[in-house]
Design an enzyme around this catalytic site. Structure first.
Site, mmCIF file in Angstrom:
data_model
loop_
_atom_site.group_PDB
_atom_site.id
_atom_site.type_symbol
_atom_site.label_atom_id
_atom_site.label_comp_id
_atom_site.label_asym_id
_atom_site.label_seq_id
_atom_site.Cartn_x
_atom_site.Cartn_y
_atom_site.Cartn_z
ATOM 1 C CE LYS A 84 29.217 -18.956 16.200
ATOM 2 N NZ LYS A 84 27.847 -19.179 16.681
HETATM 3 O O1 G3P Z 1 24.548 -18.866 16.183
HETATM 4 C C1 G3P Z 1 24.506 -17.850 15.267
HETATM 5 C C2 G3P Z 1 23.197 -17.676 14.535
HETATM 6 O O2 G3P Z 1 22.750 -18.888 14.033
HETATM 7 C C3 G3P Z 1 22.147 -16.892 15.289
HETATM 8 O O3 G3P Z 1 20.913 -16.888 14.634
HETATM 9 O O4 G3P Z 1 18.474 -16.481 14.724
HETATM 10 O O5 G3P Z 1 20.002 -15.240 16.293
HETATM 11 O O6 G3P Z 1 19.961 -14.699 13.873
HETATM 12 P P1 G3P Z 1 19.794 -15.752 14.896
#
Ligand code: G3P
Length: 224
Positions: A84
């Site tokens: 990633k």
């Molecule tokens: O893993 C990346 C993403 O899905 C993070 O989500 O909820 O922290 O905006 P969030």
């Protein structure tokens, strides 16, 4: 559509994997820190919990040389790992290098179709388009997803559009409508997908009627 779990918790991966429909797991530095068990051990345990799944593990350096060193180290841990990479200038360069080396990548923190175009041209395996964080600041996160799916299909890039930062079922409904290739879900959203109140009500009625009629599947005593 592929379904990934967005977590650093191995127990959640094991539970979701039981359904036989989970295609991968995405982690990020925040999720790994929250899991509290170290990066390598957590990622390897997740690989073991989902054999064959695509497991995203993120580099944390921000300059090309160090990112490349980290990427090669992380990729050496397990064949299921997808590197990633944040959507920054050196990140695009890193994705080009890793693509040339046959290493799968997931470009993260993508918010616009123009960023997505660069990731696609660099050969990203997955392009992680964050929706919840855009909605949080009053935007419409799904707009960039829809535009990115169209762009990928119009130009025939091999990248898969991954909807990330998913917060609720409506995001899933919109991701499906946009034709996104992948969605990565927090465990609670994944578990909620199976549920509908009319399903529960309908099943309750079926079972009550069955019991009232004294029916049985196996020969022998009638249940209840
Ligand atoms: O893993 C990346 C993403 O899905 C993070 O989500 O909820 O922290 O905006 P969030």
């Amino acid at each position: 559509m592929k379904l990934f779990l967005d977590t650093g918790e191995v127990g959640q991966v094991q539970k979701a994997a039981e359904l036989g429909i989970l295609d991968g797991v995405t982690t990020n530095p925040t999720l790994i820190a929250k899991a509290g068990k170290g990066f390598r051990d957590t990622v390897l345990e997740i690989c073991a919990a989902l054999p064959g799944g695509a497991i995203s593990a993120e580099v944390v350096a921000t300059d090309y040389d160090e990112m490349l060193r980290e990427a090669m180290e992380i990729a050496s841990w397990h064949e299921q790992i997808v590197i990633k990479v944040p959507m920054i200038r050196d990140g695009v360069r890193l994705v080009s290098t890793l693509s040339d080396r046959g290493i799968r990548t997931n470009v993260t923190l993508v918010f616009s179709v123009t960023q997505a175009l660069l990731a696609a041209k660099a050969g990203a395996t997955y392009i992680s388009n964050f929706v919840g964080r855009v909605d949080d600041i009053g935007g419409d996160g799904m707009e960039a997803v829809a535009a990115t799916v169209e762009m990928i299909e119009a130009y025939g890039y091999a990248s898969e559009v991954l909807v990330a930062s998913v917060r609720h079922q409506q995001h899933m409904v919109q991701a499906i409508a946009a034709g996104a290739h992948v969605a990565t879900l927090p465990f609670n959203v994944f578990e909620q997908m199976v549920k509908h109140p009319l399903t529960d009500l309908g099943l309750e009625r079926f079972l009550a009627d069955w019991r009232d009629a004294g029916l049985t599947i196996r020969s022998g005593t009638v249940a209840g």
